[in-house]
Design a protein around this motif. Structure first.
Motif, PDB file in Angstrom:
ATOM      1  N   SER A 488       0.826  -1.220   0.000  1.00 45.61           N
ATOM      2  CA  SER A 488       0.000   0.000   0.000  1.00 45.61           C
ATOM      3  C   SER A 488       0.853   1.259   0.000  1.00 45.61           C
ATOM      4  O   SER A 488       0.444   2.301  -0.504  1.00 45.61           O
ATOM      5  CB  SER A 488      -0.923  -0.004   1.233  1.00 45.61           C
ATOM      6  N   THR A 489       2.064   1.187   0.577  1.00 43.58           N
ATOM      7  CA  THR A 489       2.931   2.376   0.666  1.00 43.58           C
ATOM      8  C   THR A 489       3.685   2.630  -0.640  1.00 43.58           C
ATOM      9  O   THR A 489       3.911   3.776  -1.023  1.00 43.58           O
ATOM     10  CB  THR A 489       3.950   2.201   1.810  1.00 43.58           C
ATOM     11  N   ARG A 490       4.082   1.538  -1.347  1.00 41.96           N
ATOM     12  CA  ARG A 490       4.841   1.660  -2.604  1.00 41.96           C
ATOM     13  C   ARG A 490       5.997   2.648  -2.467  1.00 41.96           C
ATOM     14  O   ARG A 490       6.023   3.706  -3.095  1.00 41.96           O
ATOM     15  CB  ARG A 490       3.923   2.092  -3.751  1.00 41.96           C
ATOM     16  N   ALA A 491       6.975   2.313  -1.618  1.00 42.40           N
ATOM     17  CA  ALA A 491       8.150   3.170  -1.413  1.00 42.40           C
ATOM     18  C   ALA A 491       8.927   3.275  -2.718  1.00 42.40           C
ATOM     19  O   ALA A 491       9.447   2.279  -3.231  1.00 42.40           O
ATOM     20  CB  ALA A 491       9.027   2.597  -0.294  1.00 42.40           C
ATOM     21  N   SER A 492       9.004   4.490  -3.260  1.00 41.48           N
ATOM     22  CA  SER A 492       9.595   4.684  -4.591  1.00 41.48           C
ATOM     23  C   SER A 492      11.080   4.323  -4.628  1.00 41.48           C
ATOM     24  O   SER A 492      11.574   3.778  -5.614  1.00 41.48           O
ATOM     25  CB  SER A 492       9.396   6.137  -5.044  1.00 41.48           C
ATOM     26  N   VAL A 493      11.811   4.633  -3.551  1.00 37.35           N
ATOM     27  CA  VAL A 493      13.254   4.340  -3.527  1.00 37.35           C
ATOM     28  C   VAL A 493      13.483   2.837  -3.573  1.00 37.35           C
ATOM     29  O   VAL A 493      14.319   2.333  -4.346  1.00 37.35           O
ATOM     30  CB  VAL A 493      13.916   4.947  -2.270  1.00 37.35           C
ATOM     31  N   ASN A 494      12.741   2.089  -2.759  1.00 36.21           N
ATOM     32  CA  ASN A 494      12.897   0.631  -2.741  1.00 36.21           C
ATOM     33  C   ASN A 494      12.505   0.009  -4.085  1.00 36.21           C
ATOM     34  O   ASN A 494      13.157  -0.922  -4.565  1.00 36.21           O
ATOM     35  CB  ASN A 494      12.044   0.017  -1.628  1.00 36.21           C
ATOM     36  N   ILE A 495      11.455   0.554  -4.690  1.00 41.70           N
ATOM     37  CA  ILE A 495      11.045   0.052  -6.011  1.00 41.70           C
ATOM     38  C   ILE A 495      12.149   0.337  -7.033  1.00 41.70           C
ATOM     39  O   ILE A 495      12.487  -0.527  -7.860  1.00 41.70           O
ATOM     40  CB  ILE A 495       9.721   0.697  -6.444  1.00 41.70           C
ATOM     41  N   ALA A 496      12.724   1.541  -6.967  1.00 44.83           N
ATOM     42  CA  ALA A 496      13.799   1.906  -7.900  1.00 44.83           C
ATOM     43  C   ALA A 496      14.997   0.978  -7.751  1.00 44.83           C
ATOM     44  O   ALA A 496      15.625   0.577  -8.737  1.00 44.83           O
ATOM     45  CB  ALA A 496      14.220   3.358  -7.673  1.00 44.83           C
ATOM     46  N   VAL A 497      15.331   0.612  -6.504  1.00 45.89           N
ATOM     47  CA  VAL A 497      16.456  -0.310  -6.260  1.00 45.89           C
ATOM     48  C   VAL A 497      16.165  -1.669  -6.892  1.00 45.89           C
ATOM     49  O   VAL A 497      17.017  -2.246  -7.587  1.00 45.89           O
ATOM     50  CB  VAL A 497      16.726  -0.452  -4.743  1.00 45.89           C
ATOM     51  N   GLN A 498      14.979  -2.198  -6.665  1.00 42.62           N
ATOM     52  CA  GLN A 498      14.644  -3.506  -7.218  1.00 42.62           C
ATOM     53  C   GLN A 498      14.588  -3.465  -8.750  1.00 42.62           C
ATOM     54  O   GLN A 498      15.001  -4.420  -9.422  1.00 42.62           O
ATOM     55  CB  GLN A 498      13.307  -3.998  -6.644  1.00 42.62           C
ATOM     56  N   GLU A 499      14.106  -2.365  -9.292  1.00 42.88           N
ATOM     57  CA  GLU A 499      14.079  -2.250 -10.757  1.00 42.88           C
ATOM     58  C   GLU A 499      15.492  -2.175 -11.324  1.00 42.88           C
ATOM     59  O   GLU A 499      15.775  -2.763 -12.381  1.00 42.88           O
ATOM     60  CB  GLU A 499      13.266  -1.011 -11.164  1.00 42.88           C
ATOM     61  N   GLY A 500      16.377  -1.477 -10.627  1.00 38.40           N
ATOM     62  CA  GLY A 500      17.775  -1.430 -11.057  1.00 38.40           C
ATOM     63  C   GLY A 500      18.420  -2.809 -11.016  1.00 38.40           C
ATOM     64  O   GLY A 500      19.146  -3.199 -11.944  1.00 38.40           O
ATOM     65  N   ARG A 501      18.145  -3.560  -9.953  1.00 35.57           N
ATOM     66  CA  ARG A 501      18.688  -4.919  -9.840  1.00 35.57           C
ATOM     67  C   ARG A 501      18.128  -5.831 -10.945  1.00 35.57           C
ATOM     68  O   ARG A 501      18.861  -6.618 -11.557  1.00 35.57           O
ATOM     69  CB  ARG A 501      18.360  -5.503  -8.462  1.00 35.57           C
ATOM     70  N   LEU A 502      16.836  -5.705 -11.201  1.00 38.48           N
ATOM     71  CA  LEU A 502      16.232  -6.524 -12.254  1.00 38.48           C
ATOM     72  C   LEU A 502      16.808  -6.180 -13.630  1.00 38.48           C
ATOM     73  O   LEU A 502      17.022  -7.071 -14.467  1.00 38.48           O
ATOM     74  CB  LEU A 502      14.714  -6.335 -12.258  1.00 38.48           C
ATOM     75  N   ALA A 503      17.048  -4.892 -13.871  1.00 44.32           N
ATOM     76  CA  ALA A 503      17.649  -4.486 -15.155  1.00 44.32           C
ATOM     77  C   ALA A 503      19.012  -5.165 -15.339  1.00 44.32           C
ATOM     78  O   ALA A 503      19.309  -5.727 -16.405  1.00 44.32           O
ATOM     79  CB  ALA A 503      17.784  -2.966 -15.224  1.00 44.32           C
ATOM     80  N   TRP A 504      19.845  -5.121 -14.284  1.00 46.09           N
ATOM     81  CA  TRP A 504      21.152  -5.773 -14.352  1.00 46.09           C
ATOM     82  C   TRP A 504      20.999  -7.277 -14.578  1.00 46.09           C
ATOM     83  O   TRP A 504      21.716  -7.887 -15.403  1.00 46.09           O
ATOM     84  CB  TRP A 504      21.944  -5.528 -13.062  1.00 46.09           C
ATOM     85  N   LEU A 505      20.075  -7.900 -13.869  1.00 47.14           N
ATOM     86  CA  LEU A 505      19.907  -9.349 -13.977  1.00 47.14           C
ATOM     87  C   LEU A 505      19.438  -9.756 -15.383  1.00 47.14           C
ATOM     88  O   LEU A 505      19.884 -10.773 -15.925  1.00 47.14           O
ATOM     89  CB  LEU A 505      18.919  -9.852 -12.920  1.00 47.14           C
ATOM     90  N   VAL A 506      18.562  -8.958 -15.979  1.00 44.50           N
ATOM     91  CA  VAL A 506      18.111  -9.269 -17.335  1.00 44.50           C
ATOM     92  C   VAL A 506      19.271  -9.117 -18.323  1.00 44.50           C
ATOM     93  O   VAL A 506      19.453  -9.959 -19.226  1.00 44.50           O
ATOM     94  CB  VAL A 506      16.926  -8.369 -17.734  1.00 44.50           C
ATOM     95  N   TYR A 507      20.066  -8.048 -18.166  1.00 42.12           N
ATOM     96  CA  TYR A 507      21.267  -7.893 -19.002  1.00 42.12           C
ATOM     97  C   TYR A 507      22.177  -9.114 -18.857  1.00 42.12           C
ATOM     98  O   TYR A 507      22.694  -9.656 -19.843  1.00 42.12           O
ATOM     99  CB  TYR A 507      22.050  -6.641 -18.597  1.00 42.12           C
ATOM    100  N   LEU A 508      22.375  -9.546 -17.618  1.00 39.38           N
ATOM    101  CA  LEU A 508      23.296 -10.651 -17.349  1.00 39.38           C
ATOM    102  C   LEU A 508      22.758 -11.974 -17.898  1.00 39.38           C
ATOM    103  O   LEU A 508      23.529 -12.784 -18.441  1.00 39.38           O
ATOM    104  CB  LEU A 508      23.547 -10.757 -15.845  1.00 39.38           C
ATOM    105  N   ILE A 509      21.457 -12.209 -17.770  1.00 38.71           N
ATOM    106  CA  ILE A 509      20.878 -13.440 -18.326  1.00 38.71           C
ATOM    107  C   ILE A 509      21.011 -13.436 -19.858  1.00 38.71           C
ATOM    108  O   ILE A 509      21.367 -14.448 -20.469  1.00 38.71           O
ATOM    109  CB  ILE A 509      19.414 -13.602 -17.882  1.00 38.71           C
ATOM    110  N   GLY A 510      20.741 -12.283 -20.474  1.00 35.76           N
ATOM    111  CA  GLY A 510      20.940 -12.177 -21.919  1.00 35.76           C
ATOM    112  C   GLY A 510      22.381 -12.469 -22.308  1.00 35.76           C
ATOM    113  O   GLY A 510      22.660 -13.119 -23.317  1.00 35.76           O
TER     114      GLY A 510
END
Length: 1001
Positions: A488-510
């Motif tokens: 319900s809070t959707r902390a933007s900083v925490n979401i940004a961190v997870q999105e950054g990590r996911l971006a790196w992981l997708v690059y790495l899997i590719g």
């Protein structure tokens, strides 16, 4: 009395001249007023060209009160001694001796002044290397002169070393304004007669330095060591065999040490000397010692026999071990960078089997692995150096299948650790970057792609470990991301961190999936690729489902990278249909083969084009992916059966794909990607098009509507900006379509659609907005594309006038643009290319395509009194005369369009050439003469062919003269005109011959 007054007057004039020159020097070197600096530059250029330049230089050197006066004198002397017409040999000897005496008597001059004066000595020595007086090479005794400096004070000592260093560098420097053969002759003679002696001398000086207690606080002593190390580096950087290696290709460099130098390299004391210097010197100097070691490590293999090479490599590895056991000096970025280069060169020049056999290999590979892991964990420190470390590991892992040694290579132990360090360090960096507001490495895609392409090979070694790590990290990040989205809070900083990590992981899997092409793979590895790919395809579904609420550009770019890597690896003409990658994907996603994958690709492309219209980077990358998919015929046959493709072919409008819109919310640069879109779309259309004109007309409906709208606006209430944007978009769309139409039938459909109705609208746009390159460039490029007879698509039926009609329209457009653009005067240096020269180069390219396309019989125009051909040739001349010779060669695209056009004219249209005004003909011949020495092979080869055509024409005319006076009178008159011009200007061909002969010798 009168003589005394005259002497005083003369002295007063000299003082005034000196004061004036010094004022100019200050304005030039330290002044802040731009207009004053420009005036000073002009005045000083006049000084260089003046007859009394030498006396003024001597005045500045002897009586000048500032170092800038002396620097000006050095600059003027440098220009004087390098003129095309050299000074007399006696004068050059006097200048050299004067400078040697001058710096010997003033060793405390400012360093930049000494540098400037020494450069004059080096240039005189190089250019006079083969000149003799009284059977003696008078300029080769420079080493003897330097030895006198080495016997003086410490300051003299430094000057002597600087002279040798500058001389070595000058001998290696290619002056492209002079014949390259002469440069190689001088450089080779210097290499064979002097260079080894200079290196031996420099090494002996360094040994003397090490033998004495080093006083690192003494600036003079530090300067001496620095200059000697630079001298050694210049010796080792010498282009020994004339390869002119590109410095940017650093990882491919091998130093071609002469065989006569073997004794120096076989002595273990030589390498030990530089390793000892690294440990003994402060950071700035130890960096230079490492730079020298980089060159030593790059020595060609063939210099040694087998046992000698093993011993030499053993000494290098021993030095590496010593550095890594005491790594304190690597804390300085410069030393760290050079050490990384040093490590990369080890694998460049030596095979993995040879490295394994070195005594200390197990310990050293462990130290290198730990060093690499530590470097990767400190991701913010010297990021450019990581390239060399990854190069080392990439090449070592790639060599594993070819190793025949029974000794363990240990890479299966350390390569997974390297991969793990890269992955975890990048993921950990995300939170720090967001927290501290640092630059995100993901924004530098060029560096990221380079690193990932190196990592892909390393990651496939012990792939099970890498795969398990990525699965664990990806599942963890995805779970956390979904929880945050549902929170319900959707902390933007925490979401940004997870999105950054996911971006790196997708690059790495590719990356690891793409690594299958670079490393021996098994069915088990393919199954692991399927496990990883499932997760990315699931993430794609998750991200697309929430596009209406939130989105992340970096994840989208990473997904496109992954899709492209998957396409290269598992989707293609040569794909094995039984690949295990689809087993797991079938269970989880229902994707059983590459047909289902292509459906997923196209669905993703359509979604991106619908929802990411405001993101130029996502749209550009998506369209590039679509373009890559549309290249192979077998893939095209599969793609056209997909519903998403059928949707795109029937609905390519801004309503469905906002990036095709022309609203002010989109910049003009956004419109460039439309060419790529329509190229890919037209390839898809062509698969089943055949001769179905109705299908083509249906495809062109959105463009037809847009053109009709533009036509109405032109005729009624004129809205400039809206019309302009629509025309730019249409021109880019049509260029993409024209590029993909490579058959006569399909091209004829486009010609029939555009010719009579819409080309006049483009002509009006060129006439109205000629001064706006954002509008004229796309339209001119469209016309240039239409003129291309690629795959003989413009070879119309014999009963068709289309070729002539198309040329007439091109002639109108080029004439309109050419006449209008000449009205733009007083353009600044930074405006002249975009505002004028770029358009001219496109016009020349279009005209060349027409003249060489073999689809127009140009004799018809004169026969029927049609002036379109003559008009376009006159426009060519007018535009050419508005361009200076320097601009002609300075701007690559202009020279690459002008010179091939000139080649075509001299080959097939000599009657036009011979009827030109003398000043125009002189311009053409001068441009050929200057282009002969161009580095661009397109330019130089076109110049040679044009010259051959001209001379052959003259020769044929001369050989026929007097034989048949009543025959071919018109042709004879053309030849007479050209011959008369040559008689009037006899120096022209002599000048050309003077350019050609030195290049051949």
């Amino acid at each position: 009395m009168e003589d005394k007054e005259a002497d005083e007057t003369k002295r007063a004039i000299i003082v005034w001249s000196l004061n004036e020159l010094e004022t100019l020097c200050n304005q030039l070197y330290i002044g802040t007023d731009l207009s004053q600096r420009i005036q000073a530059e002009k005045a000083l250029l006049e000084l260089i060209d003046s007859p009394d330049c030498l006396s003024k230089c001597q005045l500045l050197l002897e009586q000048g009160t500032s170092s800038y006066s002396q620097l000006l004198a050095a600059t003027c002397l440098s220009k004087l001694v390098t003129r095309a017409v050299p000074l007399p040999i006696e004068q050059r000897i006097d200048i050299r001796n004067y400078i040697l005496n001058y710096i010997a008597s003033r060793p405390k001059l400012a360093p930049f002044v000494i540098q400037g004066l020494v450069q004059v000595i080096a240039k005189i020595t190089k250019l006079g290397w083969f000149e003799a007086r009284k059977e003696q090479f008078v300029f080769r005794d420079i080493i003897a002169d330097v030895k006198k400096f080495l016997q003086g004070t410490m300051d003299h000592y430094v000057i002597g070393v600087v002279i040798l260093s500058e001389l070595t560098q000058e001998m290696n420097l290619v002056d492209y304004s002079r014949p390259s053969a002469k440069h190689r002759k001088i450089a080779t003679s210097f290499r064979d007669t002097s260079l080894k002696d200079i290196l031996v001398l420099a090494c002996s000086l360094l040994k003397e330095v090490l033998a004495k207690p080093l006083n690192l606080q003494d600036q003079v002593q530090q300067n001496l060591v620095m200059q000697v190390l630079k001298l050694v580096l210049n010796c080792l950087n010498f282009d020994f065999i004339g390869s002119s290696a590109d410095e940017s290709a650093d990882d491919l460099c091998t130093v071609q040490i002469p065989t006569t130098w073997r004794s120096i390299f076989l002595e273990s004391e030589t390498l030990d000397l530089f390793f000892d210097l690294y440990h003994a010197l402060p950071p700035l100097l130890s960096q230079l010692a490492l730079s020298c070691l980089v060159q030593f490590a790059s020595t060609r293999r063939s210099l040694f026999s087998g046992p000698e090479r093993a011993q030499y490599l053993g000494n290098l590895i021993k030095g590496v071990k010593r550095i890594l056991e005491n790594p304190q000096g690597l804390a300085e970025p410069g030393s760290y960078h050079e050490f990384c280069r040093f490590l990369a060169r080890l694998k460049t020049n030596y095979q993995l089997g040879e490295l394994i056999m070195v005594k200390d290999y197990p310990e050293v590979i462990r130290l290198i692995a730990n060093f690499t892991i530590t470097s990767l964990q400190h991701w913010e420190f010297a990021p450019n150096s990581v390239h060399y470390l990854l190069t080392l590991w990439q090449r070592m892992v790639a060599s594993v299948p070819f190793v025949k040694s029974t000794e363990p290579h240990l890479l299966d132990t350390y390569a997974p650790e390297i991969t793990k360090a890269y992955i975890t360090s990048r993921l950990e960096s995300v939170s720090i970057i967001i927290r501290d507001g640092l630059d995100d490495p993901l924004d530098d895609t060029a560096t990221i792609f380079q690193q990932l392409e190196q990592l892909c090979t390393v990651s496939r070694c012990e792939y099970e470990k890498t795969c398990a790590l990525l699965v664990q990290l990806f599942d963890q990040s995805t779970e956390n991301y979904q929880k945050l989205l549902q929170s319900s809070t959707r902390a933007s900083v925490n979401i940004a961190v997870q999105e950054g990590r996911l971006a790196w992981l997708v690059y790495l899997i590719g990356t690891v999936v793409g690594g299958r092409l670079t490393y021996t793979s098994t069915d088990e590895h393919d199954a692991m690729d399927g496990e990883l790919s499932c997760r990315v395809f699931q993430l794609i579904t998750l991200m697309d489902a929430q596009l209406s609420q939130s989105s992340n550009e970096k994840i989208e770019l990473a997904i496109l990278w992954f899709l492209d890597q998957f396409r290269k690896t598992y989707v293609g003409d040569q794909l094995q249909r039984t690949s295990k990658v689809y087993v797991r994907m079938s269970e989880v996603l229902g994707i059983t083969d590459d047909n289902h994958v292509l459906e997923t690709f196209m669905t993703k492309i359509v979604i991106n084009l619908k929802f990411w219209g405001k993101s130029e980077s996502v749209i550009a990358r998506t369209l590039q992916f679509l373009n890559d998919l549309s290249v192979g015929y077998i893939l095209l046959k599969k793609l056209v059966k997909i519903e998403a493709v059928k949707f795109m072919l029937q609905n390519h409008t801004s309503e469905h794909f906002p990036f095709l819109g022309v609203s002010e919310g989109y910049s003009l640069s956004d419109l460039r990607c439309r060419t790529t879109f329509y190229t890919a779309l037209t390839r898809l259309l062509m698969v089943d098009l055949g001769e179905d004109e109705d299908e083509f007309e249906n495809f062109m409906v959105p463009l037809t509507v847009s053109f009709e709208t533009v036509a109405q606006i032109f005729n009624n209430n004129f809205k400039q900006e809206e019309t302009k944007r629509m025309l730019i978009g249409l021109a880019r769309d049509l260029r993409g379509i024209a590029f993909a139409l490579n058959t006569k039938t399909s091209y004829t459909m486009l010609f029939d659609w555009i010719y009579s109705t819409y080309l006049p609208i483009l002509q009006k746009a060129i006439e109205r907005w000629y001064q706006e390159p954002a509008c004229t460039t796309p339209i001119l490029k469209l016309m240039a594309e239409l003129m291309q007879n690629r795959s003989q698509r413009l070879n119309f039926d014999v009963s068709s006038p289309n070729g002539i009609l198309l040329f007439r329209e091109a002639s109108k457009m080029i004439c309109t643009y050419g006449n209008q653009i000449l009205s733009l005067r007083n353009l600044s240096k930074d405006q002249i290319y975009p505002m004028k020269l770029k358009g001219i180069s496109i016009c020349y390219s279009a005209l060349k395509s027409a003249l060489c396309g073999n689809y127009v019989s140009f004799g018809v125009f004169k026969l029927y009194g049609d002036d379109h051909f003559d008009n376009v040739l006159q426009a060519f001349v007018k535009m050419l005369l508005s361009v200076s010779h320097s601009d002609l060669l300075q701007y690559r695209k202009l020279s690459q369009s002008y010179y091939p056009l000139l080649e075509c004219l001299t080959q097939d249209h000599m009657s036009f050439i011979t009827n030109l005004e003398p000043q125009v003909l002189m311009y053409l011949l001068t441009s050929i003469s200057e282009g002969l020495t161009a580095l661009d092979t397109v330019v130089s080869s076109s110049c040679c062919t044009s010259l051959d055509n001209l001379v052959s024409y003259l020769f044929k005319h001369l050989s026929k003269e007097g034989k048949k006076p009543l025959r071919s009178q018109a042709v004879s008159q053309d030849g007479q005109r050209l011959l008369h011009f040559m008689h009037q200007n006899p120096d022209v061909l002599q000048q050309v011959k003077g350019v050609l002969l030195p290049g051949l010798m």
